[in-house]
Design an enzyme around this catalytic site. Structure first.
Site, PDB file in Angstrom:
ATOM      1  N   LYS A  84       1.001  -1.265  -0.038  1.00  0.00           N
ATOM      2  CA  LYS A  84      -0.067   0.023   0.142  1.00  0.00           C
ATOM      3  C   LYS A  84       0.772   1.302   0.204  1.00  0.00           C
ATOM      4  O   LYS A  84       1.926   1.085   0.139  1.00  0.00           O
ATOM      5  CB  LYS A  84      -0.904   0.059   1.174  1.00  0.00           C
TER       6      LYS A  84
HETATM    7  C1  PLP Z   1      -4.929  -4.643   0.963  1.00  0.00           C
HETATM    8  C2  PLP Z   1      -6.393  -4.470   0.905  1.00  0.00           C
HETATM    9  C3  PLP Z   1      -7.256  -5.344   2.140  1.00  0.00           C
HETATM   10  C4  PLP Z   1      -6.466  -6.023   3.068  1.00  0.00           C
HETATM   11  O1  PLP Z   1      -5.405  -5.152   3.709  1.00  0.00           O
HETATM   12  P1  PLP Z   1      -4.558  -6.049   4.867  1.00  0.00           P
HETATM   13  O2  PLP Z   1      -3.998  -4.769   5.713  1.00  0.00           O
HETATM   14  O3  PLP Z   1      -3.325  -6.847   4.160  1.00  0.00           O
HETATM   15  O4  PLP Z   1      -5.237  -6.853   5.795  1.00  0.00           O
HETATM   16  C5  PLP Z   1      -8.331  -5.205   2.108  1.00  0.00           C
HETATM   17  N1  PLP Z   1      -9.340  -4.605   1.169  1.00  0.00           N
HETATM   18  C6  PLP Z   1      -8.530  -4.211   0.017  1.00  0.00           C
HETATM   19  C7  PLP Z   1      -9.569  -3.655  -0.990  1.00  0.00           C
HETATM   20  C8  PLP Z   1      -7.110  -4.145  -0.037  1.00  0.00           C
HETATM   21  O5  PLP Z   1      -6.658  -3.732  -1.088  1.00  0.00           O
END
Ligand code: PLP
Length: 378
Positions: free
Chosen positions: A181
């Site tokens: 992210k």
């Molecule tokens: C990355 C992501 C998640 C999960 O995030 P984590 O921090 O890895 O649990 C959930 N929803 C979306 C749309 C994502 O892109």
């Protein structure tokens, strides 16, 4: 090889992690966690933001806060990450998938109301690629039917919808700080509690169902087990890593937007010639350049392009297999209405390298190779 993603590293992370260790408090809710929480509250204008161990866990907390129970229905797009659904499935919910809009890849707000039954408890809009869903309409529907809105803003940190930060519009907002992210702590996330009446319970759920947060504030003289909960606090080392990035959040955001715009301009001719499609950013949305994707003709063309790019040292990746087409999604969910766009559009989508630090020359190289692919093909 040009990687699809590299985790953000600003240089100050080591110092902050060292500082956290020197404070001799490395469990959750130490100074770096508080700094991150306060920063999010100020920056995004929400009464309460709390770091969590992941966005998945922030969504789980939201599901508990919304009292999701066996047999309840939760509406979301099928074009999303498994966690969006998982967090509600662990509480016994049935998932009701709704088709997406082909322009933004977000849930089609005009199809939500038809999916609502007396069992519906929540709508979970996913802000794909950090581009806001049509929140005005979604909030209006939720209000009318008295149901929760839980924003999966995993990709939407620093994005806005009509001047409001994504994640702060629904009852709860969930962020991800996973290494893929825009801002990261390795594994981690945050929950934004946008209605003050849920703050106390959110703190309890995050602290294993105890009123420990009240105890630390001196509001109770011992802490005890008062509710459902789990261990959703990240360690201070992770928070320290994240703090180094939040401190320069604008710089990171601007850099990513620069990369995004360079791609967009680079592909203008292919778009004008109707060879590929490019992302659509609605006028009233401010995006965070979480992702740059192109849409090609079909699955066959995409597979060939991925191969071609790989042969030229470029890593490109497709995205979600729609959840309603997955083995578990078929068990726990239903698709309401027709899948007009979800499968067809996801088959065409290809994500290109995008990270803080990706160089202009590298962006230009990717653009030139994709142009070459189409010239040699024709
Ligand atoms: C990355 C992501 C998640 C999960 O995030 P984590 O921090 O890895 O649990 C959930 N929803 C979306 C749309 C994502 O892109």
């Amino acid at each position: 090889m040009i990687s699809f993603n590299l985790p953000v590293f600003t240089g100050k992370e080591f110092n902050y992690i060292k500082e956290a260790i020197e404070h001799k408090k490395i469990c959750g809710d130490g100074i770096f966690t508080k700094r991150c929480n306060n920063w999010m509250e100020d920056r995004f204008e929400t009464p309460k933001a709390m770091l969590t161990t992941s966005c998945t866990h922030a969504l789980e907390m939201a599901a508990i806060l919304a009292n999701i129970k066996e047999g309840d229905e939760v509406i979301m797009p099928s074009f999303t990450f498994v966690s969006t659904a998982d967090a509600f499935v662990v509480r016994g919910a049935k998932i009701v998938f709704v088709d997406i809009r082909p322009d933004t890849m977000n849930i089609d707000e005009n199809l939500i109301e038809a999916a609502i039954t007396e069992k519906t408890k929540a709508i979970v809009p996913v802000h794909y690629a950090g581009i806001g869903c049509e929140m005005d309409k979604i909030m209006e529907i939720a209000k009318k039917h008295n149901i929760f809105v839980i924003e999966d803003a995993a990709q939407g940190v620093m994005s806005q919808y009509k001047g409001k930060a994504l994640g702060t519009i629904g009852d709860f907002g969930c962020y991800s700080f996973h290494e893929t992210k825009n801002y990261t702590m390795g594994e981690g996330g945050a929950i934004l509690v946008n209605k003050p009446q849920f703050i106390e319970r959110a703190e309890i759920i995050r602290e294993k169902g105890t009123d420990r947060s009240k105890f630390f504030r001196g509001q109770v003289d011992k802490y005890t087990w008062v509710d459902l909960g789990s261990s959703y606090l990240p360690s201070e080392m992770n928070a320290a890593y994240l703090w180094a990035q939040l401190e320069i959040a604008d710089e990171i955001n601007d850099y990513r937007l620069g990369v995004w715009n360079r791609y967009y301009e680079g592909f203008a001719s292919l778009k004008n010639d109707k060879i590929i499609d490019l992302p659509v950013i609605p006028e009233h949305c401010k995006q965070n350049a979480h992702m740059f994707y192109i849409k090609v003709k079909d699955l066959t063309e995409r597979t060939r392009l991925i191969e071609f790019l790989k042969d030229n040292g470029i890593q490109s990746v497709f995205h979600y297999i729609p959840l309603h087409n997955s083995p578990y999604g078929k068990k726990v969910g239903v698709f309401n209405g027709k899948d007009v766009h979800t499968t067809a559009e996801s088959d065409r989508l290809l994500r290109l390298p995008m990270y803080y630090g990706l160089k202009s020359e590298e962006v230009d190289y990717v653009v030139s190779k994709i142009k070459e692919f189409y010239i040699t093909r024709n």
